[in-house]
Design an enzyme around this catalytic site. Structure first.
Site, PDB file in Angstrom:
ATOM      1  N   HIS A  18       0.812  -1.218   0.000  1.00  0.00           N
ATOM      2  CA  HIS A  18       0.000   0.000   0.000  1.00  0.00           C
ATOM      3  C   HIS A  18       0.845   1.267   0.000  1.00  0.00           C
ATOM      4  O   HIS A  18       0.443   2.280  -0.594  1.00  0.00           O
ATOM      5  CB  HIS A  18      -0.954  -0.025   1.187  1.00  0.00           C
ATOM      6  CG  HIS A  18      -2.039  -1.038   1.047  1.00  0.00           C
ATOM      7  ND1 HIS A  18      -2.633  -1.674   2.113  1.00  0.00           N
ATOM      8  CD2 HIS A  18      -2.638  -1.555  -0.062  1.00  0.00           C
ATOM      9  CE1 HIS A  18      -3.543  -2.513   1.681  1.00  0.00           C
ATOM     10  NE2 HIS A  18      -3.571  -2.458   0.367  1.00  0.00           N
ATOM     11  N   HIS A  41      -8.678  -7.573  -7.371  1.00  0.00           N
ATOM     12  CA  HIS A  41      -9.010  -8.413  -6.218  1.00  0.00           C
ATOM     13  C   HIS A  41      -9.256  -7.487  -5.030  1.00  0.00           C
ATOM     14  O   HIS A  41      -8.421  -7.356  -4.141  1.00  0.00           O
ATOM     15  CB  HIS A  41      -7.876  -9.387  -5.901  1.00  0.00           C
ATOM     16  CG  HIS A  41      -7.558 -10.359  -7.003  1.00  0.00           C
ATOM     17  ND1 HIS A  41      -6.849 -10.006  -8.132  1.00  0.00           N
ATOM     18  CD2 HIS A  41      -7.853 -11.678  -7.137  1.00  0.00           C
ATOM     19  CE1 HIS A  41      -6.714 -11.073  -8.911  1.00  0.00           C
ATOM     20  NE2 HIS A  41      -7.314 -12.103  -8.334  1.00  0.00           N
ATOM     21  N   ASP A 158      -3.797  -8.277  -7.566  1.00  0.00           N
ATOM     22  CA  ASP A 158      -3.419  -8.623  -6.200  1.00  0.00           C
ATOM     23  C   ASP A 158      -4.115  -9.911  -5.757  1.00  0.00           C
ATOM     24  O   ASP A 158      -4.940  -9.908  -4.837  1.00  0.00           O
ATOM     25  CB  ASP A 158      -3.792  -7.446  -5.277  1.00  0.00           C
ATOM     26  CG  ASP A 158      -3.403  -7.687  -3.834  1.00  0.00           C
ATOM     27  OD1 ASP A 158      -2.534  -8.533  -3.587  1.00  0.00           O
ATOM     28  OD2 ASP A 158      -3.999  -7.031  -2.953  1.00  0.00           O
TER      29      ASP A 158
END
Length: 275
Positions: A18, A41, A158
């Protein structure tokens, strides 16, 4: 379909992913033209750290719990966003992080195949005209939803890596996206348990001549135990200008907090395929 990210939200690999995602989206904002983000995802959007799932593992304490108070340096944009999202009660997932960084002209598309998580996600953004939520298979979505009308943006891939063949599916999606959406940036997160699957993934991209790929990897320890999550990587194709240098600074800042001095801990940004 069994994977639920609520057990792992805010762990060390989430933090690395992130923090890099924030840098990627901020780089897209460096130009005036609108962009779109596709999260293949998406999960729930945000996570309650006092939930039974998060408390069962407590993984966030060794992740965001170690860096959330940082207010200066390469991590400051990311940690400020996490605090604004409600930490320590809430940890934002990639949908909430991306949404917080959109300008009025930008758009976010979220795909989630788990029925319960999709319902939660859809309810979360039901009144938001800048966000579209799909109950859709990620690998079908990258074909159907690209290239973007805006002609620029980011595809975040992801997967949970709980099923065999995820690295192969990622490599195939990257190759296809680089062919059909050359102006887009593609970021693909992957776990590092031991080196062999990661090497094979990188080799597959070279063999397919997928251009302009770099990796940003954080190792929490030597990746010799395939039963443990020993680190993670974010492979970025067609990265925005300056992202590689930003990624190096972000990972270097994370390493002493997240690796806890274990043998083999390291951070590196490397070019995998030529531009």
């Amino acid at each position: 379909m069994n994977y639920r990210h609520a057990f792992h939200a805010g762990n060390a690999c989430d933090v690395a992913k992130h923090a890099l995602l924030v840098a990627l989206i901020l780089a897209l904002r460096g130009k005036d033209k609108p962009f779109r983000v596709l999260d293949t995802h998406a999960g729930l959007g945000s996570y309650v750290l006092a939930s039974a799932e998060a408390e069962r593992t407590g993984e966030w304490r060794q992740g965001i719990g170690r860096v959330a108070d940082i207010t200066e340096g390469p991590l400051a944009d990311y940690t400020a966003m996490v605090r604004a999202a409600g930490f320590p009660d809430i940890y934002p997932g990639s949908p909430d992080i991306a949404r917080a960084l959109l300008r009025p002209e930008d758009r976010l598309v979220l795909c989630e195949l788990h029925p319960e998580d999709h319902a939660t996600l859809r309810a979360r953004y039901s009144r938001d005209r800048q966000v579209a939520v799909h109950l859709r298979d990620a690998w079908e979505a990258v074909e159907a939803l690209t290239p973007f009308p805006e002609r620029r943006g980011l595809v975040l891939i992801d997967p949970p890596f709980e099923q065999p063949g995820e690295f192969d599916r990622c490599a195939a999606a990257l190759a296809r996206l680089r062919h059909r959406f050359r102006a887009g940036s593609i970021a693909c997160w992957y776990p590092i348990k031991h080196r062999a699957p990661v090497r094979a993934f990188h080799t597959a991209l070279r063999d397919a001549a997928v251009p302009d790929c770099i990796t940003a990897e954080l190792l929490l320890r030597e990746p010799t135990d395939p039963t443990r999550l020993n680190g993670c990587g974010l492979l970025v194709a067609n990265a925005p200008h300056g992202f590689a240098e930003q990624a190096e600074a972000i990972l270097a800042a994370l390493l002493p907090h997240l690796a806890a001095g274990e043998a083999g801990a390291a951070a590196a940004v490397q070019r995998i395929t030529p531009e």
